[in-house]
Design an enzyme around this catalytic site. Structure first.
Site, mmCIF file in Angstrom:
data_model
loop_
_atom_site.group_PDB
_atom_site.id
_atom_site.type_symbol
_atom_site.label_atom_id
_atom_site.label_comp_id
_atom_site.label_asym_id
_atom_site.label_seq_id
_atom_site.Cartn_x
_atom_site.Cartn_y
_atom_site.Cartn_z
ATOM 1 N N ARG A 102 0.837 -1.198 0.000
ATOM 2 C CA ARG A 102 0.000 0.000 0.000
ATOM 3 C C ARG A 102 0.875 1.252 0.000
ATOM 4 N NH1 ARG A 102 -1.273 2.091 4.463
ATOM 5 N NH2 ARG A 102 -1.901 0.165 5.496
ATOM 6 N N LYS B 90 -8.389 6.211 -18.901
ATOM 7 C CA LYS B 90 -8.699 6.739 -20.227
ATOM 8 C C LYS B 90 -7.487 6.558 -21.168
ATOM 9 C CE LYS B 90 -12.284 7.705 -17.798
ATOM 10 N NZ LYS B 90 -12.527 8.995 -17.185
ATOM 11 N N TYR C 22 -15.725 17.023 -14.717
ATOM 12 C CA TYR C 22 -16.134 15.616 -14.743
ATOM 13 C C TYR C 22 -17.237 15.399 -13.693
ATOM 14 C CZ TYR C 22 -15.826 10.561 -14.333
ATOM 15 O OH TYR C 22 -16.123 9.230 -14.284
ATOM 16 N N ASP D 175 -6.570 18.730 -14.355
ATOM 17 C CA ASP D 175 -6.970 17.380 -14.742
ATOM 18 C C ASP D 175 -6.704 17.270 -16.244
ATOM 19 O OD1 ASP D 175 -8.378 15.133 -15.665
ATOM 20 O OD2 ASP D 175 -9.928 15.307 -14.136
HETATM 21 C C1 LIG Z 1 -12.918 9.479 -15.906
HETATM 22 C C2 LIG Z 1 -12.488 10.806 -15.415
HETATM 23 C C3 LIG Z 1 -12.241 11.036 -14.056
HETATM 24 C C4 LIG Z 1 -12.465 9.965 -13.001
HETATM 25 O O1 LIG Z 1 -11.639 8.890 -13.192
HETATM 26 P P1 LIG Z 1 -11.987 7.357 -12.745
HETATM 27 O O2 LIG Z 1 -10.795 6.621 -13.213
HETATM 28 O O3 LIG Z 1 -13.248 6.988 -13.445
HETATM 29 O O4 LIG Z 1 -12.150 7.368 -11.270
HETATM 30 C C5 LIG Z 1 -11.809 12.293 -13.684
HETATM 31 N N1 LIG Z 1 -11.634 13.280 -14.584
HETATM 32 C C6 LIG Z 1 -11.888 13.101 -15.893
HETATM 33 C C7 LIG Z 1 -11.673 14.236 -16.833
HETATM 34 C C8 LIG Z 1 -12.317 11.867 -16.351
HETATM 35 O O5 LIG Z 1 -12.577 11.703 -17.655
#
Ligand SMILES: *Cc1c(COP(=O)(O)O)cnc(C)c1O
Length: 391
Positions: free
Chosen positions: A53, A203, A106, A178
């Site tokens: 962890r 993604k 998001y 982000d």
């Molecule tokens: C998918 C996404 C998240 C969240 O990510 P997870 O892996 O689903 O927890 C945050 N920001 C953006 C822009 C995203 O596309």
């Protein structure tokens, strides 16, 4: 290779961990699923890794590779994008600290910040972050953290990272970007003044829709230590198997993003030419309000777009039924093309008022363009547009 013989960060990502197996000389790196590591003896130095962890060799390799790709000092790999955001907020926002975030961020981020504010852990203001005037006004009061997401989800609004970072810093706030939509191939926010960059590695970074994960890349070692501390304390760090798979996906990111973008340009043209489509939101279009800014701060316009169908919800349903090359599913950035209806899918967690304020109508569809042969995508979209026009 550059003139000094150094590989580029993208080339280093292809080869990450290639020189690490001293036992067998395996070309690709070994996976270390072990949860724990031997101590040499009582009172002797702690081993480099003790408990997974806190630290794991496979996760550490992925973290180093992502820090390198984002030009950061340090990275913490987490179990999801949401845990990356959670670790960042817990590490960098004090009791009742104020966060300024995009109204069209998001959906899961919006829900997390909204619920943390409802419990008085933080204070949050959601604004149109693509409007510098709004950001300036919001930062007339003190804040601790400013979040940007550019291009935004799902309307593809573009935020000026450098100018927003300057406004945030003048108020003593940290700028967190982000960068999920651009991936490190198209943008490196730390170079533009951001203090921290985070990704949902679910993604483009993993890119194959088979791992949920996240990362927080910090511009300084000090910020990185704070994030690592809270990720460990809260138990948010990513698993070894997921890290290994994500590293495998990451090796092809440069090639994938190039095909994603080529396909997206063709798809945007097809949608923009159709009478069934009322509006296309894509920063690569010269008429997009953020076009010039995106051209300046990104190395490409990406593989995400959204569009509004002229026929409302009936057209949306007709368009989405019977697709052959495209799946109706949430998420984005995988090799396969995905269509989402933000109002009922990705952004259903927002209140209807918040959705309306963010400009997310029932006619809006978001497309994550995959790397299929373009002729298949074109044929599927042509049939879908026909169905929408008849609805
Ligand atoms: C998918 C996404 C998240 C969240 O990510 P997870 O892996 O689903 O927890 C945050 N920001 C953006 C822009 C995203 O596309």
């Amino acid at each position: 290779m550059s003139q000094d013989g150094q590989l580029s960060p993208l080339a280093r990502a292809v080869r990450a961990g290639f020189d690490t197996d001293s036992q067998y000389g395996s070309v690709t790196p070994a996976l270390y699923p072990s949860t724990n590591y031997r101590f040499a003896g009582i009172g002797e130095d702690k081993p480099a890794f003790d408990y997974s962890r806190s630290a794991n060799p496979t996760r550490a390799l992925l973290a180093r590779t992502l820090a390198d790709l984002e030009h950061g000092a340090d990275a913490t790999v987490t179990g999801s994008g949401m845990s990356a955001i959670t670790a960042t907020v817990e590490a960098l926002v004090g009791p009742h600290g104020r966060v300024v975030a995009p109204a069209d961020c998001y959906g899961g981020t919006w829900r997390l910040l909204d619920h943390l504010a409802a419990r008085e852990r933080i204070e949050v203001d959601f604004i149109d972050m693509s409007d510098l005037g709004r950001a300036r006004a919001a930062l007339s009061r003190p804040a601790e953290l400013v979040l940007v997401e550019t291009p935004s989800n799902p309307l593809m609004r573009i935020t000026d990272i450098a100018a927003t970072a300057e406004l945030a810093h003048a108020r003593g706030a940290l700028l967190v970007a982000d960068n999920t939509f651009c991936s490190p191939v198209l943008s490196n926010p730390l170079d533009l003044g951001a203090d921290v960059v985070l990704h949902s590695t679910t993604k483009f970074i993993n890119g194959h829709s088979d791992v949920v994960g996240g990362v927080v890349v910090s511009g300084t070692a000090g910020l990185g230590e704070q994030v690592q501390h809270w990720a460990n304390a809260l138990g948010l760090t990513g698993g070894a198997w997921d890290s290994w798979l994500t590293l495998r996906g990451l090796r092809t990111i440069d090639a994938r993003v190039r095909v994603h973008e080529e396909n997206t340009a063709a798809v945007v043209e097809q949608l923009a030419d159709s009478d069934a489509v009322a509006r296309v939101h894509y920063p690569g279009l010269p008429g997009h309000p953020g076009h010039a800014l995106a051209a300046r701060q990104q190395r490409g316009f990406g593989a995400l777009l959204s569009f509004e169908l002229a026929g409302g919800l009936d057209a949306v349903k007709a368009f989405s039924s019977d697709l052959r090359a495209i799946d109706l599913a949430e998420s984005l950035g995988g090799t396969e093309s995905l269509l989402a209806h933000p109002a009922t899918m990705t952004h259903a967690g927002m209140t209807p008022q918040a959705r309306a304020a963010a400009g997310i109508t029932d006619s809006l569809l978001r497309l994550s363009v995959g790397i299929e042969p373009i002729a298949d995508l074109r044929a599927d979209l042509a049939a879908a547009l026909e169905r929408a026009a008849r609805a």
